[in-house]
Design a protein around this motif. Structure first.
Motif, mmCIF file in Angstrom:
data_model
loop_
_atom_site.group_PDB
_atom_site.id
_atom_site.type_symbol
_atom_site.label_atom_id
_atom_site.label_comp_id
_atom_site.label_asym_id
_atom_site.label_seq_id
_atom_site.Cartn_x
_atom_site.Cartn_y
_atom_site.Cartn_z
ATOM 1 N N ALA A 81 8.128 -1.254 -1.428
ATOM 2 C CA ALA A 81 8.222 0.036 -0.759
ATOM 3 C C ALA A 81 6.979 0.834 -1.115
ATOM 4 O O ALA A 81 6.215 0.488 -2.026
ATOM 5 C CB ALA A 81 9.484 0.773 -1.205
ATOM 6 N N SER A 82 6.753 1.924 -0.406
ATOM 7 C CA SER A 82 5.582 2.758 -0.654
ATOM 8 C C SER A 82 5.549 3.231 -2.101
ATOM 9 O O SER A 82 6.570 3.610 -2.676
ATOM 10 C CB SER A 82 5.609 3.963 0.284
ATOM 11 O OG SER A 82 4.518 4.808 0.037
ATOM 12 N N TYR A 83 4.369 3.196 -2.711
ATOM 13 C CA TYR A 83 4.211 3.684 -4.072
ATOM 14 C C TYR A 83 4.381 5.208 -4.141
ATOM 15 O O TYR A 83 4.109 5.922 -3.192
ATOM 16 C CB TYR A 83 2.815 3.350 -4.607
ATOM 17 C CG TYR A 83 2.468 1.886 -4.696
ATOM 18 C CD1 TYR A 83 1.271 1.411 -4.175
ATOM 19 C CD2 TYR A 83 3.319 0.979 -5.296
ATOM 20 C CE1 TYR A 83 0.927 0.077 -4.271
ATOM 21 C CE2 TYR A 83 2.985 -0.361 -5.394
ATOM 22 C CZ TYR A 83 1.789 -0.808 -4.879
ATOM 23 O OH TYR A 83 1.458 -2.134 -4.967
ATOM 24 N N CYS A 128 0.860 -1.190 0.000
ATOM 25 C CA CYS A 128 0.000 0.000 0.000
ATOM 26 C C CYS A 128 0.894 1.236 0.000
ATOM 27 O O CYS A 128 2.063 1.159 0.407
ATOM 28 C CB CYS A 128 -0.890 0.045 1.240
ATOM 29 S SG CYS A 128 -2.250 -1.130 1.244
ATOM 30 N N PRO A 129 0.372 2.398 -0.418
ATOM 31 C CA PRO A 129 1.190 3.613 -0.342
ATOM 32 C C PRO A 129 1.613 3.974 1.076
ATOM 33 O O PRO A 129 2.718 4.439 1.301
ATOM 34 C CB PRO A 129 0.273 4.687 -0.947
ATOM 35 C CG PRO A 129 -0.680 3.934 -1.808
ATOM 36 C CD PRO A 129 -0.903 2.629 -1.110
ATOM 37 N N GLY A 130 0.731 3.746 2.052
ATOM 38 C CA GLY A 130 1.041 4.099 3.423
ATOM 39 C C GLY A 130 1.544 2.909 4.222
ATOM 40 O O GLY A 130 1.004 1.803 4.103
ATOM 41 N N THR A 131 2.549 3.133 5.057
ATOM 42 C CA THR A 131 3.096 2.054 5.879
ATOM 43 C C THR A 131 2.033 1.484 6.817
ATOM 44 O O THR A 131 1.929 0.265 6.991
ATOM 45 C CB THR A 131 4.289 2.562 6.687
ATOM 46 O OG1 THR A 131 5.282 3.082 5.786
ATOM 47 C CG2 THR A 131 4.902 1.451 7.529
ATOM 48 N N GLY A 132 1.218 2.368 7.410
ATOM 49 C CA GLY A 132 0.184 1.897 8.321
ATOM 50 C C GLY A 132 -0.817 0.981 7.644
ATOM 51 O O GLY A 132 -1.262 -0.007 8.234
ATOM 52 N N HIS A 133 -1.171 1.294 6.395
ATOM 53 C CA HIS A 133 -2.094 0.443 5.656
ATOM 54 C C HIS A 133 -1.456 -0.911 5.341
ATOM 55 O O HIS A 133 -2.119 -1.956 5.409
ATOM 56 C CB HIS A 133 -2.511 1.135 4.358
ATOM 57 C CG HIS A 133 -3.314 2.371 4.573
ATOM 58 N ND1 HIS A 133 -3.365 3.396 3.665
ATOM 59 C CD2 HIS A 133 -4.101 2.765 5.617
ATOM 60 C CE1 HIS A 133 -4.151 4.356 4.107
ATOM 61 N NE2 HIS A 133 -4.610 3.995 5.297
ATOM 62 N N THR A 134 -0.167 -0.886 4.998
ATOM 63 C CA THR A 134 0.548 -2.130 4.731
ATOM 64 C C THR A 134 0.562 -3.012 5.971
ATOM 65 O O THR A 134 0.310 -4.224 5.898
ATOM 66 C CB THR A 134 1.986 -1.823 4.276
ATOM 67 O OG1 THR A 134 1.942 -1.044 3.079
ATOM 68 C CG2 THR A 134 2.779 -3.089 4.023
ATOM 69 N N VAL A 135 0.846 -2.416 7.113
ATOM 70 C CA VAL A 135 0.881 -3.163 8.374
ATOM 71 C C VAL A 135 -0.497 -3.735 8.696
ATOM 72 O O VAL A 135 -0.623 -4.881 9.139
ATOM 73 C CB VAL A 135 1.400 -2.257 9.505
ATOM 74 C CG1 VAL A 135 1.133 -2.888 10.873
ATOM 75 C CG2 VAL A 135 2.892 -1.990 9.325
#
Length: 337
Positions: A112-114, A87-94
């Motif tokens: 890595a973030s888009y 995901c673009p955001g680290t929090g969303h990826t987590v």
């Protein structure tokens, strides 16, 4: 212990299912489970969903979580399941990674973030947030420079040495010097680290120390995918060269208008899963006809199963009629890039 609990590095192909939609345009869970069953019956040793070929960028958070759950449920522990959480955001990826772990996934994969030009330190912090948020193995995803932020060899080494669950890399540049640098860096960091190619250039990837590849072609031609992997793994050079040439020609047919070309080819093989979602657009009727003719000429329709039975025979000589359901000017005539 390496990826998926392997005593050394894990080796093989990781098939990437497509995302089927029903008549209303919603994720078709029943058809998706049928696809997972087909891929496992075809002998693929691992699955990853929803990757970009599965239209991950066009799915909501709820749909991505649904597909993670559906994949684990349909696999029933028979093969490892990787969940794509970029995901673009680290929090969303987590968030997606934690859900995947709770759903029973065996690993997660992330880029890595888009969009952002982060630099190595910020990219490292993104991955460190991910690997410390979950206990399952994490696979880094290094895309082509045109599609995101590549992961430099130095960062791969740093993450592999510092984090016991950073156990793999999808190196998708399709640039062999870059791929070789990644395998050398990973091997120097830890012997149980698996570097896999982004698509099925398995012979050159294997010769450079690769552990295998992610597979976008398995939903279309699983027999070719598995035969190529086995020949490359067993160092059967003559057979591997022949199969790699066939695979390279197949990729040349499927990659234009990716992932719509892959979905159209699966439908030609009797495994229709609906159109792609906007902003992606399906192939025109004429392009579909040209693709079907090319698949027949390459022997794919005759040598691969038709329909959802992995043991079924192919159907040589079966071509859909050419037409103009959409104007060819929307995409350009034929299947060229």
């Amino acid at each position: 212990m390496g990826l998926f609990g392997h005593p050394g590095r894990w080796e093989g192909v990781i098939a990437c299912p497509l995302t089927p939609y029903d008549a209303a345009g919603d994720v078709d869970g029943e058809r998706y489970a049928q696809q997972v069953e087909f891929l496992i019956a075809s002998g693929v040793p691992a699955l990853c969903a929803p990757m970009h070929v599965g239209e991950s960028l066009n799915l909501s958070f709820a749909e991505r979580e649904l597909l993670a759950t559906l994949t684990v449920r349909a696999a029933r522990g028979r093969v490892p399941v990787v969940v794509h959480v970029s995901c673009p955001g680290t929090g969303h990826t987590v968030r997606l990674a934690r859900h995947a772990q709770s759903a029973g996934a065996d690993a997660v994969i992330a880029t890595a973030s888009y969009h952002w030009d982060l630099g190595e330190e910020a990219t490292a912090r993104h991955f460190e947030a991910l690997v410390t948020a979950v206990d399952v193995p994490v696979i880094g995803y290094s895309p082509p420079p045109t599609a995101g932020t590549p992961l430099p060899a130095e960062l791969i080494t740093r993450l592999a040495r510092r984090h016991g669950n950073f156990l793999g890399l999808k190196e998708a540049s399709n640039h062999m010097a870059t791929f070789g640098a990644a395998t050398r860096a990973a091997g120097a960091a830890r012997p149980d680290f698996s570097v896999l190619g982004g698509i099925e250039y398995l012979l050159p990837q294997r010769s450079l120390g690769g552990a295998g590849a992610f597979s976008i072609c398995a939903p279309v031609a699983p027999r070719l995918v598995m035969a190529l992997w086995q020949a490359a793994r067993d160092s059967d050079q003559q057979r591997a060269r022949e199969l790699q040439a066939r695979m390279t020609r197949l990729l040349a047919l499927l990659v234009p208008y990716y992932p719509a070309g892959v979905k159209a080819a699966a439908a030609i093989m009797g495994r229709a899963m609906g159109d792609v979602r906007l902003p992606l657009t399906p192939l025109t009727a004429a392009q579909t006809h040209h693709l079907a003719a090319a698949l027949e000429q390459e022997g794919i329709t005759a040598s691969e199963p038709h329909g959802w039975d992995a043991a079924a025979n192919g159907t040589p000589g079966h071509l859909p009629a050419a037409g103009t359901a959409r104007t060819d000017a929307q995409h350009g005539e034929g299947l060229g890039p």
